[in-house]
Motif scaffolding. Sequence first.
Motif, PDB file in Angstrom:
ATOM      1  N   GLN A 255       0.828  -1.206   0.000  1.00  0.00           N
ATOM      2  CA  GLN A 255       0.000   0.000   0.000  1.00  0.00           C
ATOM      3  C   GLN A 255       0.859   1.252   0.000  1.00  0.00           C
ATOM      4  O   GLN A 255       0.537   2.242  -0.660  1.00  0.00           O
ATOM      5  CB  GLN A 255      -0.942  -0.002   1.202  1.00  0.00           C
ATOM      6  N   LEU A 256       1.943   1.227   0.749  1.00  0.00           N
ATOM      7  CA  LEU A 256       2.856   2.370   0.788  1.00  0.00           C
ATOM      8  C   LEU A 256       3.494   2.597  -0.574  1.00  0.00           C
ATOM      9  O   LEU A 256       3.594   3.733  -1.039  1.00  0.00           O
ATOM     10  CB  LEU A 256       3.926   2.148   1.861  1.00  0.00           C
TER      11      LEU A 256
ATOM     12  N   LEU B 269       1.460   9.290  -5.925  1.00  0.00           N
ATOM     13  CA  LEU B 269       1.899  10.657  -5.658  1.00  0.00           C
ATOM     14  C   LEU B 269       2.881  11.135  -6.719  1.00  0.00           C
ATOM     15  O   LEU B 269       2.780  12.264  -7.214  1.00  0.00           O
ATOM     16  CB  LEU B 269       2.530  10.739  -4.271  1.00  0.00           C
ATOM     17  N   LEU B 270       3.821  10.290  -7.106  1.00  0.00           N
ATOM     18  CA  LEU B 270       4.775  10.654  -8.156  1.00  0.00           C
ATOM     19  C   LEU B 270       4.068  10.872  -9.494  1.00  0.00           C
ATOM     20  O   LEU B 270       4.429  11.777 -10.250  1.00  0.00           O
ATOM     21  CB  LEU B 270       5.847   9.580  -8.295  1.00  0.00           C
TER      22      LEU B 270
ATOM     23  N   LEU C  86       2.288  14.699 -13.527  1.00  0.00           N
ATOM     24  CA  LEU C  86       1.200  15.264 -14.333  1.00  0.00           C
ATOM     25  C   LEU C  86       1.112  16.772 -14.163  1.00  0.00           C
ATOM     26  O   LEU C  86       0.903  17.503 -15.138  1.00  0.00           O
ATOM     27  CB  LEU C  86      -0.125  14.602 -13.943  1.00  0.00           C
ATOM     28  N   ILE C  87       1.318  17.259 -12.950  1.00  0.00           N
ATOM     29  CA  ILE C  87       1.310  18.709 -12.707  1.00  0.00           C
ATOM     30  C   ILE C  87       2.433  19.380 -13.485  1.00  0.00           C
ATOM     31  O   ILE C  87       2.226  20.407 -14.136  1.00  0.00           O
ATOM     32  CB  ILE C  87       1.429  18.998 -11.197  1.00  0.00           C
ATOM     33  N   PHE C  88       3.641  18.813 -13.448  1.00  0.00           N
ATOM     34  CA  PHE C  88       4.758  19.400 -14.192  1.00  0.00           C
ATOM     35  C   PHE C  88       4.518  19.341 -15.697  1.00  0.00           C
ATOM     36  O   PHE C  88       4.850  20.284 -16.423  1.00  0.00           O
ATOM     37  CB  PHE C  88       6.079  18.715 -13.824  1.00  0.00           C
TER      38      PHE C  88
END
Length: 157
Positions: free
Chosen positions: A46-47, A54-55, A60-62
Motif C-alpha cells: 500500500q505504501l 503521488l509521483l 502530471l502537474i509538471f
Amino acid sequence: MRLLMMLMLVSASAWSAEPAVTQKSATIVSAPSQSKLLEAGQVSGQLLQLVLGLLLVIGLIFLLAWVVRRIQQNIPVSGSQQAISLLASQTLGPRDRLLLVQVGKEQILLGLTPGTIVPLHVLQEPIEVSKPEGHLGSAFAQRLAKALKTSAKDEPE
C-alpha cells in the motif's frame, strides 16, 4: 524390575508426547508471525502504491505546467487596438526572451529576464509582422472573435 519397566514406559510416553506438544505450540507460535508478515507485506504494498500515485500526480502537474507555458508562448497577441502592443516574442532560454513591442508608431526591441526588462534597440523603420498561416491558435481566436461579435449583435441594447 516392574518399577523400572513402568518408569521406562512413562518416560517413553512422556518423550513421545512432548514433540506433539512442541509441534502444536510451534504451529501456534508460527501462525501469528505469518499473519504479521502478511500484514507487513500488505502495508508495504500500500505504501508503494501511495508513493507511485503521488509521483504520477506530481509528474502530471509538471507536464501540464510545461504544456501551458508552451501554449502561452505561441498565442498571437498582435491585432490588439491598444496603444502598446506586443508584435513578436522569441524565447532565448528557459526564462529569457526577446520582445518586439510597438508603442504608437515606434517599435522597440526589449530583452526580458526574470529580474529586468532592458530596451535593446529602437527600430528606425517599423517591421511588418505577419500572422503565420495555418496557426491553430489564431484560427481558434478568429472563430471565437467571430462568435462573440455575432452574439453581441444578437443581444438587444
